[in-house]
Write a protein that holds these residues in place. Structure first.
Motif, PDB file in Angstrom:
ATOM      1  N   THR A   1       8.616  65.259  67.382  1.00 54.07           N
ATOM      2  CA  THR A   1       8.295  64.366  68.325  1.00 54.07           C
ATOM      3  C   THR A   1       9.353  64.326  69.195  1.00 54.07           C
ATOM      4  OG1 THR A   1       8.654  62.460  66.816  1.00 54.07           O
ATOM      5  CG2 THR A   1       6.327  63.459  67.344  1.00 54.07           C
ATOM      6  N   LYS A   2      10.044  65.337  69.704  1.00 54.20           N
ATOM      7  CA  LYS A   2      11.382  65.231  70.506  1.00 54.20           C
ATOM      8  C   LYS A   2      11.297  64.552  71.787  1.00 54.20           C
ATOM      9  CE  LYS A   2      14.702  68.253  72.547  1.00 54.20           C
ATOM     10  NZ  LYS A   2      15.060  69.454  73.016  1.00 54.20           N
ATOM     11  N   GLY A   3      12.142  63.690  72.156  1.00 57.99           N
ATOM     12  CA  GLY A   3      12.124  63.037  73.170  1.00 57.99           C
ATOM     13  C   GLY A   3      11.299  61.726  72.999  1.00 57.99           C
ATOM     14  N   LEU A   4      10.692  61.594  71.948  1.00 54.32           N
ATOM     15  CA  LEU A   4       9.933  60.210  71.404  1.00 54.32           C
ATOM     16  C   LEU A   4      10.795  59.479  70.338  1.00 54.32           C
ATOM     17  CD1 LEU A   4       6.218  61.599  71.334  1.00 54.32           C
ATOM     18  CD2 LEU A   4       7.343  60.466  73.213  1.00 54.32           C
ATOM     19  N   ASP A   5      10.286  59.794  69.181  1.00 53.54           N
ATOM     20  CA  ASP A   5      11.002  59.135  68.055  1.00 53.54           C
ATOM     21  C   ASP A   5      11.770  60.513  67.483  1.00 53.54           C
ATOM     22  OD1 ASP A   5       8.716  60.078  67.141  1.00 53.54           O
ATOM     23  OD2 ASP A   5       8.669  58.568  65.460  1.00 53.54           O
ATOM     24  N   ASN A   6      11.619  61.609  67.672  1.00 49.95           N
ATOM     25  CA  ASN A   6      12.374  62.707  66.977  1.00 49.95           C
ATOM     26  C   ASN A   6      12.090  62.610  65.538  1.00 49.95           C
ATOM     27  OD1 ASN A   6      13.761  63.340  69.401  1.00 49.95           O
ATOM     28  ND2 ASN A   6      15.165  61.648  69.331  1.00 49.95           N
ATOM     29  N   ARG A   7      10.803  62.836  65.306  1.00 49.42           N
ATOM     30  CA  ARG A   7      10.377  62.961  63.813  1.00 49.42           C
ATOM     31  C   ARG A   7       9.676  64.081  63.753  1.00 49.42           C
ATOM     32  NH1 ARG A   7      10.109  56.997  63.918  1.00 49.42           N
ATOM     33  NH2 ARG A   7      11.465  56.291  62.280  1.00 49.42           N
ATOM     34  N   ASN A   8       9.610  64.729  62.527  1.00 48.43           N
ATOM     35  CA  ASN A   8       8.601  65.748  62.089  1.00 48.43           C
ATOM     36  C   ASN A   8       7.434  65.352  61.423  1.00 48.43           C
ATOM     37  OD1 ASN A   8      10.400  68.287  62.715  1.00 48.43           O
ATOM     38  ND2 ASN A   8      11.762  67.485  61.277  1.00 48.43           N
TER      39      ASN A   8
ATOM     40  N   THR B   1      10.606  60.090  84.528  1.00 42.37           N
ATOM     41  CA  THR B   1      12.041  60.315  84.907  1.00 42.37           C
ATOM     42  C   THR B   1      12.762  60.079  83.686  1.00 42.37           C
ATOM     43  OG1 THR B   1      12.201  57.924  85.572  1.00 42.37           O
ATOM     44  CG2 THR B   1      11.452  59.587  87.500  1.00 42.37           C
ATOM     45  N   LEU B   2      12.394  59.551  82.804  1.00 37.99           N
ATOM     46  CA  LEU B   2      13.498  59.519  81.709  1.00 37.99           C
ATOM     47  C   LEU B   2      13.366  60.840  80.723  1.00 37.99           C
ATOM     48  CD1 LEU B   2      15.363  57.904  79.805  1.00 37.99           C
ATOM     49  CD2 LEU B   2      13.288  56.928  78.764  1.00 37.99           C
ATOM     50  N   ARG B   3      11.924  61.165  80.253  1.00 32.82           N
ATOM     51  CA  ARG B   3      11.838  62.481  79.339  1.00 32.82           C
ATOM     52  C   ARG B   3      10.512  62.928  79.587  1.00 32.82           C
ATOM     53  NH1 ARG B   3      13.916  58.558  74.408  1.00 32.82           N
ATOM     54  NH2 ARG B   3      16.035  59.333  74.457  1.00 32.82           N
ATOM     55  N   ASN B   4      10.171  64.138  79.316  1.00 31.88           N
ATOM     56  CA  ASN B   4       8.938  64.705  79.270  1.00 31.88           C
ATOM     57  C   ASN B   4       8.769  65.264  78.023  1.00 31.88           C
ATOM     58  OD1 ASN B   4       8.939  64.433  82.169  1.00 31.88           O
ATOM     59  ND2 ASN B   4       9.930  66.530  82.332  1.00 31.88           N
ATOM     60  N   TYR B   5       7.334  65.368  77.602  1.00 34.66           N
ATOM     61  CA  TYR B   5       7.092  65.705  76.304  1.00 34.66           C
ATOM     62  C   TYR B   5       5.886  66.470  76.522  1.00 34.66           C
ATOM     63  CZ  TYR B   5       5.754  65.728  71.187  1.00 34.66           C
ATOM     64  OH  TYR B   5       5.330  65.905  70.058  1.00 34.66           O
ATOM     65  N   GLU B   6       5.844  67.724  75.746  1.00 34.04           N
ATOM     66  CA  GLU B   6       4.744  68.691  75.791  1.00 34.04           C
ATOM     67  C   GLU B   6       4.160  69.014  74.677  1.00 34.04           C
ATOM     68  OE1 GLU B   6       5.395  72.276  78.055  1.00 34.04           O
ATOM     69  OE2 GLU B   6       6.903  71.269  79.360  1.00 34.04           O
ATOM     70  N   LEU B   7       2.851  69.104  74.501  1.00 31.67           N
ATOM     71  CA  LEU B   7       2.207  69.279  73.216  1.00 31.67           C
ATOM     72  C   LEU B   7       0.878  70.076  73.322  1.00 31.67           C
ATOM     73  CD1 LEU B   7       1.530  68.305  70.296  1.00 31.67           C
ATOM     74  CD2 LEU B   7       0.008  66.502  71.091  1.00 31.67           C
ATOM     75  N   SER B   8       1.058  71.148  72.712  1.00 33.31           N
ATOM     76  CA  SER B   8      -0.108  72.266  72.854  1.00 33.31           C
ATOM     77  C   SER B   8      -0.683  72.220  71.165  1.00 33.31           C
ATOM     78  CB  SER B   8       0.316  73.345  73.019  1.00 33.31           C
ATOM     79  OG  SER B   8       0.758  73.482  74.453  1.00 33.31           O
ATOM     80  N   PHE B   9      -2.163  72.334  71.233  1.00 29.89           N
ATOM     81  CA  PHE B   9      -2.767  72.428  69.878  1.00 29.89           C
ATOM     82  C   PHE B   9      -4.402  72.894  70.052  1.00 29.89           C
ATOM     83  CE2 PHE B   9      -3.521  68.386  72.119  1.00 29.89           C
ATOM     84  CZ  PHE B   9      -4.865  68.203  71.929  1.00 29.89           C
ATOM     85  N   THR B  10      -4.804  73.391  69.055  1.00 27.10           N
ATOM     86  CA  THR B  10      -6.267  73.644  69.053  1.00 27.10           C
ATOM     87  C   THR B  10      -6.870  72.524  68.211  1.00 27.10           C
ATOM     88  OG1 THR B  10      -5.755  76.063  69.345  1.00 27.10           O
ATOM     89  CG2 THR B  10      -7.950  75.698  68.346  1.00 27.10           C
ATOM     90  N   VAL B  11      -8.083  72.136  68.616  1.00 32.19           N
ATOM     91  CA  VAL B  11      -8.845  71.059  67.746  1.00 32.19           C
ATOM     92  C   VAL B  11      -9.225  71.806  66.527  1.00 32.19           C
ATOM     93  CG1 VAL B  11     -10.902  69.617  67.754  1.00 32.19           C
ATOM     94  CG2 VAL B  11      -9.603  69.951  69.768  1.00 32.19           C
ATOM     95  N   GLY B  12      -8.863  71.180  65.492  1.00 35.19           N
ATOM     96  CA  GLY B  12      -9.174  71.261  64.174  1.00 35.19           C
ATOM     97  C   GLY B  12      -8.282  72.365  63.158  1.00 35.19           C
ATOM     98  N   VAL B  13      -7.214  72.552  63.979  1.00 28.17           N
ATOM     99  CA  VAL B  13      -6.051  73.317  63.312  1.00 28.17           C
ATOM    100  C   VAL B  13      -4.737  72.349  63.065  1.00 28.17           C
ATOM    101  CG1 VAL B  13      -4.661  75.221  63.668  1.00 28.17           C
ATOM    102  CG2 VAL B  13      -6.883  75.663  64.253  1.00 28.17           C
ATOM    103  N   GLU B  14      -4.478  72.198  61.795  1.00 27.29           N
ATOM    104  CA  GLU B  14      -3.166  71.408  61.619  1.00 27.29           C
ATOM    105  C   GLU B  14      -2.015  72.191  62.013  1.00 27.29           C
ATOM    106  OE1 GLU B  14      -2.258  68.451  58.043  1.00 27.29           O
ATOM    107  OE2 GLU B  14      -1.789  70.739  57.333  1.00 27.29           O
ATOM    108  N   PHE B  15      -1.154  71.297  62.764  1.00 28.83           N
ATOM    109  CA  PHE B  15       0.090  71.996  63.106  1.00 28.83           C
ATOM    110  C   PHE B  15       1.390  71.198  62.794  1.00 28.83           C
ATOM    111  CE2 PHE B  15      -1.714  69.486  66.455  1.00 28.83           C
ATOM    112  CZ  PHE B  15      -0.622  68.938  66.956  1.00 28.83           C
ATOM    113  N   ASP B  16       2.703  71.615  62.835  1.00 20.54           N
ATOM    114  CA  ASP B  16       3.750  70.845  62.559  1.00 20.54           C
ATOM    115  C   ASP B  16       4.240  70.502  64.091  1.00 20.54           C
ATOM    116  OD1 ASP B  16       4.137  71.209  59.846  1.00 20.54           O
ATOM    117  OD2 ASP B  16       4.944  73.594  60.235  1.00 20.54           O
TER     118      ASP B  16
END
Length: 135
Positions: free
Chosen positions: A75-82, A57-72
């Motif tokens: 962390t919006k809604g968490l600690d807002n870091r790159n 109810t406070l925040r939602n966070y979505e993360l999409s990735f493919t195993v083995g592929v580095e991505f940028d």
């Protein structure tokens, strides 16, 4: 064959979550709210492609990735870091390493005895959350 993470999962237990939030420099008021919330994880898996949604109810966070592929990752809604993130398989565990301003940061997801386990780590803190499958 990798583990099957698909489904909707409800937070059952959370150990050292506030300590984890502290090391991420999350303010006192937000920490107190965050530790009192119920979380739901929705996971869609297609082979090595994943979509994770963490809902509360406070925040939602979505993360999409493919195993083995580095991505940028922002962390919006968490600690807002790159961070630079890389998810790999270690047996049936998904293991993510996040490189950025915080050391030893990342997470592990695995399914054990029908429950979804999540280990969050940053610096010297390890938080363990366990989710039960919502029928």
């Amino acid at each position: 064959m990798p583990a099957d993470f698909n489904g909707r999962w409800i937070l059952e237990t959370s150990d050292k979550f506030e300590d984890y939030l502290k090391v991420l420099n999350i303010d006192f008021a937000t920490r107190k709210i965050a530790i009192s919330l119920s979380q739901t994880k929705v996971v869609n898996q297609d082979g090595d492609k994943f979509d994770f949604k963490t809902l509360s109810t406070l925040r939602n966070y979505e993360l999409s990735f493919t195993v083995g592929v580095e991505f940028d990752e922002y962390t919006k809604g968490l600690d807002n870091r790159n961070v630079k993130s890389l998810v790999t398989w270690e047996g049936d565990k998904l293991v993510c390493t996040q490189k950025g301003e915080k050391s030893n940061r990342g997470w592990k997801h695995w399914v054990e005895e029908g429950k979804l386990c999540l280990e969050l780590r940053c610096e010297d803190v390890i938080c363990l959350q366990v989710f039960k499958r919502k029928e």
